[in-house]
Scaffold this motif. Sequence first.
Motif, PDB file in Angstrom:
ATOM      1  N   ALA A 140      -5.548  -0.912  -0.512  1.00 27.72           N
ATOM      2  CA  ALA A 140      -5.030  -0.679   0.797  1.00 27.72           C
ATOM      3  C   ALA A 140      -4.281  -1.966   1.000  1.00 27.72           C
ATOM      4  O   ALA A 140      -3.248  -2.235   1.769  1.00 27.72           O
ATOM      5  CB  ALA A 140      -5.799  -0.264   1.919  1.00 27.72           C
ATOM      6  N   TRP A 141      -4.937  -3.024   0.511  1.00 27.74           N
ATOM      7  CA  TRP A 141      -4.375  -4.655   0.681  1.00 27.74           C
ATOM      8  C   TRP A 141      -2.906  -4.724   0.304  1.00 27.74           C
ATOM      9  O   TRP A 141      -2.125  -5.623   0.817  1.00 27.74           O
ATOM     10  CB  TRP A 141      -5.206  -5.621   0.288  1.00 27.74           C
ATOM     11  N   VAL A 142      -2.635  -3.955  -0.625  1.00 27.26           N
ATOM     12  CA  VAL A 142      -1.292  -4.129  -1.296  1.00 27.26           C
ATOM     13  C   VAL A 142      -0.133  -3.726  -0.367  1.00 27.26           C
ATOM     14  O   VAL A 142       0.690  -3.996   0.028  1.00 27.26           O
ATOM     15  CB  VAL A 142      -1.206  -3.289  -2.745  1.00 27.26           C
ATOM     16  N   ALA A 143      -0.749  -2.236   0.179  1.00 28.66           N
ATOM     17  CA  ALA A 143       0.200  -1.703   1.379  1.00 28.66           C
ATOM     18  C   ALA A 143       0.247  -2.574   2.584  1.00 28.66           C
ATOM     19  O   ALA A 143       1.436  -2.805   3.206  1.00 28.66           O
ATOM     20  CB  ALA A 143      -0.384  -0.201   1.942  1.00 28.66           C
ATOM     21  N   ASP A 144      -0.978  -3.345   2.844  1.00 28.65           N
ATOM     22  CA  ASP A 144      -0.526  -4.278   4.214  1.00 28.65           C
ATOM     23  C   ASP A 144       0.366  -5.235   4.139  1.00 28.65           C
ATOM     24  O   ASP A 144       0.957  -5.472   4.858  1.00 28.65           O
ATOM     25  CB  ASP A 144      -2.054  -4.503   4.344  1.00 28.65           C
ATOM     26  N   LEU A 145       0.103  -5.959   2.922  1.00 40.16           N
ATOM     27  CA  LEU A 145       0.969  -7.070   2.555  1.00 40.16           C
ATOM     28  C   LEU A 145       2.416  -6.822   2.182  1.00 40.16           C
ATOM     29  O   LEU A 145       3.297  -7.583   2.576  1.00 40.16           O
ATOM     30  CB  LEU A 145       0.336  -7.781   1.107  1.00 40.16           C
ATOM     31  N   ALA A 146       2.458  -5.730   1.678  1.00 35.88           N
ATOM     32  CA  ALA A 146       4.122  -5.329   1.366  1.00 35.88           C
ATOM     33  C   ALA A 146       4.752  -4.716   2.630  1.00 35.88           C
ATOM     34  O   ALA A 146       5.792  -4.568   2.565  1.00 35.88           O
ATOM     35  CB  ALA A 146       3.936  -4.339   0.195  1.00 35.88           C
ATOM     36  N   ASP A 191       4.059   1.420   5.445  1.00 41.70           N
ATOM     37  CA  ASP A 191       3.416   2.096   6.895  1.00 41.70           C
ATOM     38  C   ASP A 191       2.694   3.411   6.127  1.00 41.70           C
ATOM     39  O   ASP A 191       3.130   4.287   5.605  1.00 41.70           O
ATOM     40  CB  ASP A 191       4.646   2.554   7.823  1.00 41.70           C
ATOM     41  N   LEU A 192       1.542   3.457   6.464  1.00 42.13           N
ATOM     42  CA  LEU A 192       0.456   4.510   6.183  1.00 42.13           C
ATOM     43  C   LEU A 192      -0.017   5.332   7.001  1.00 42.13           C
ATOM     44  O   LEU A 192      -0.718   6.195   6.976  1.00 42.13           O
ATOM     45  CB  LEU A 192      -0.984   3.997   5.289  1.00 42.13           C
ATOM     46  N   THR A 215       4.890   8.143  -0.889  1.00 42.46           N
ATOM     47  CA  THR A 215       5.698   7.635  -1.806  1.00 42.46           C
ATOM     48  C   THR A 215       6.416   6.114  -1.786  1.00 42.46           C
ATOM     49  O   THR A 215       6.896   5.834  -0.525  1.00 42.46           O
ATOM     50  CB  THR A 215       7.050   8.709  -1.566  1.00 42.46           C
ATOM     51  N   ALA A 216       6.018   5.476  -3.053  1.00 41.96           N
ATOM     52  CA  ALA A 216       6.532   4.195  -2.868  1.00 41.96           C
ATOM     53  C   ALA A 216       7.521   4.005  -3.855  1.00 41.96           C
ATOM     54  O   ALA A 216       7.556   4.450  -4.898  1.00 41.96           O
ATOM     55  CB  ALA A 216       5.193   3.343  -3.125  1.00 41.96           C
ATOM     56  N   THR A 217       8.192   2.723  -3.648  1.00 42.80           N
ATOM     57  CA  THR A 217       9.103   2.154  -4.658  1.00 42.80           C
ATOM     58  C   THR A 217       8.422   1.111  -5.769  1.00 42.80           C
ATOM     59  O   THR A 217       7.627   0.183  -5.118  1.00 42.80           O
ATOM     60  CB  THR A 217      10.264   1.549  -4.244  1.00 42.80           C
ATOM     61  N   LEU A 218       8.264   1.613  -7.076  1.00 37.89           N
ATOM     62  CA  LEU A 218       7.508   0.512  -7.883  1.00 37.89           C
ATOM     63  C   LEU A 218       8.685   0.042  -8.947  1.00 37.89           C
ATOM     64  O   LEU A 218       9.654   0.706  -9.056  1.00 37.89           O
ATOM     65  CB  LEU A 218       6.832   1.354  -8.684  1.00 37.89           C
ATOM     66  N   GLN A 219       8.406  -1.093  -9.478  1.00 34.34           N
ATOM     67  CA  GLN A 219       9.428  -1.551 -10.444  1.00 34.34           C
ATOM     68  C   GLN A 219       8.579  -2.165 -11.568  1.00 34.34           C
ATOM     69  O   GLN A 219       7.472  -2.965 -11.520  1.00 34.34           O
ATOM     70  CB  GLN A 219      10.244  -2.611  -9.811  1.00 34.34           C
TER      71      GLN A 219
END
Lengths: 118, 133
Positions: free
Chosen positions: B48-54, B57-58, B79-83
């Motif tokens: 979850a820290w990745v969502a927090d820093l990026a 919104d969850l 749904t998230a955007t990944l690269q």
Amino acid sequence: MATPPEPVEPERRDHRRWAAATSSLGSRGARPYCFGMQQVVHLAEPATPAEVARAGRAAAELLRPFRGRYVGRLNGEIVAVADAPAEVVDRLRADHVVGAVVFRVPLDPSVDPGGATG
Amino acid sequence: MRFRFEHLPGPSADVARPALEVAILGAAETITCLCLVDSGSLHNRFGAWVADLAGIDLHDAAEQTIGIGGVTIKARTVTATLQLAEFRWEAPVSFCHPWPFDFQLLGQHGFLRWFTVSIDAANETFDVTANTE
């Protein structure tokens, strides 16, 4: 009523063709042989090339001082270290570093997190 | 694209893993994470820290209880955007708390449907090909 299919005799392999098809396996110690009617290829245990192992050791040594801590790494160099990922991201931002990968160096990388369910 | 395994130092022996540097693009920040290619995982699982820093919104995502590596974890999936390198895709990512693991996980539905992966563990390399068609 449908007629049941005729029993089919298992195909007998042409051993000259089999040997030609598997000749490229010879250098790795593979040995085709028959197990009943099935052809089996015995695989020798592969070795990791020395140069690959050497490069791997060097990469691991770079991370060893930071086991258990979060790091930012860019182009093979550690550019930030902290105890929390947010601190690493803050430091990267302050230093205008873009594109660094952020992760915690495992204390024990043999622990398997895989096989997520749910 | 050919990648080398990530070599990680251990207490008694080093371990090489097929891990990728994957960026997750959020409203606030792009965070590049070290992600294990995990054919045993159905879905992408990130801390979850990745969502927090990026800045992802969850709040509108329902909370699920899932099991990972023998640990029971709360997850919210969006749904998230990944690269990866020049390839960008949108896929579900479950952001999990707590997240005691060192890697994020790339699973079947969120990664392996987009990319074909061939692993050569003896030579500690793996090939990743984007499924562009």
